[in-house]
Design an enzyme around this catalytic site. Structure first.
Site, PDB file in Angstrom:
ATOM      1  N   TYR A 167       0.837  -1.213   0.000  1.00 56.51           N
ATOM      2  CA  TYR A 167       0.000   0.000   0.000  1.00 56.51           C
ATOM      3  C   TYR A 167       0.869   1.261   0.000  1.00 56.51           C
ATOM      4  O   TYR A 167       0.605   2.215  -0.732  1.00 56.51           O
ATOM      5  CB  TYR A 167      -0.901  -0.042   1.232  1.00 56.51           C
ATOM      6  N   LYS A 180       0.877   4.071  -2.909  1.00 59.92           N
ATOM      7  CA  LYS A 180       0.488   5.454  -2.621  1.00 59.92           C
ATOM      8  C   LYS A 180       1.637   6.429  -2.890  1.00 59.92           C
ATOM      9  O   LYS A 180       1.409   7.578  -3.280  1.00 59.92           O
ATOM     10  CB  LYS A 180      -0.003   5.562  -1.179  1.00 59.92           C
TER      11      LYS A 180
END
Length: 253
Positions: free
Chosen positions: A154, A158
């Protein structure tokens, strides 16, 4: 564009949480909104909230990591609502785990939805923006882009979206298109509730603990992020591009 023509916005991952709040907010700003999520039926509540308030919205089911589904979805939006010139790449998933326990599938799923998905949807829509001489792209990054235990996939996705955003700003600026990223801190959503469950805490307890680390002494709500996104998508934000705005209740390193 005439002042009477309605801008069309696409919001991915808009069935709930930040995406739903953003879709409702953009509709309140006078946009027609395509509410895109993996399950079209799950978009019903968001669409009904918009139409009940007098807005225009449609639900569209699509896996943003699937090129054919994305192209079909954007073609449908253009046909039913008009050419989209506002895009919010919000669709996302979590597959948290420490690196040594993270499966290749969990890595691929997260990178595919966040990064590949944002690429595919942006690529499908940018031609409409170029033709219109106007475009607003907002990518959802996260405070996790700075690094977060148990989120190698993640965090990488991001952080990658920030580089994607800055490159879009450079390439598309001459066509009247801006690209910016909003990076939320702790926001109370189904996703953070799932994180609380994963670490074995009740959600209220989890939020209270998080709030003690946030200068404004509360966790964020989806509307906090929708407000920031609404600014970047506005007519008046044409000289703001390539920026990453952390919306986290305080400064982050």
């Amino acid at each position: 564009m005439s002042t009477t023509e309605q801008r069309v916005a696409v919001v991915t991952g808009a069935a709930r949480g930040i995406g739903a709040a953003t879709a409702v907010r953009l509709a309140a700003e006078g946009r027609a909104v395509a509410v895109i999520d993996l399950d079209e039926a799950a978009c019903k509540d968001t669409v009904e909230k918009i139409t009940a308030a007098g807005g225009r919205a449609i639900a569209v089911g699509a896996d943003v990591s699937d090129e054919a589904q994305v192209q079909a979805a954007i073609a449908r939006v253009a046909e039913e609502l008009g050419a989209p010139t506002i895009l919010v790449n919000n669709a996302g998933v979590l597959r948290d785990n420490l690196l040594f326990k993270m499966s290749v599938s969990d890595w691929d799923t997260v990178l595919n939805v966040h990064l590949r998905g944002s690429f595919l949807v942006t690529k499908a829509i940018q031609k409409h923006m170029v033709d219109a001489g106007f475009g607003r792209i907002v990518n959802l990054s996260s405070s996790s882009a700075l690094g977060n235990r148990g989120q190698a996939n993640y965090s990488a996705a991001k952080a990658g979206l920030q580089g994607f955003t800055k490159t879009l700003a450079i390439e598309l600026g001459k066509f009247g298109i801006t690209a910016n990223a909003v990076a939320p801190g702790f926001i109370a959503t189904d996703m953070t509730a799932a994180t609380a469950e994963r670490v074995g805490m009740g959600f209220d307890e989890f939020k209270a603990a998080a709030a003690t680390q946030i200068p404004v002494a509360r966790v964020g709500e989806p509307d906090d992020i929708a407000n920031a996104i609404a600014f970047f998508t506005g007519e008046a934000a044409g000289f703001v591009s390539g920026q990453v705005l952390y919306v986290a209740g305080g400064p982050l390193d």
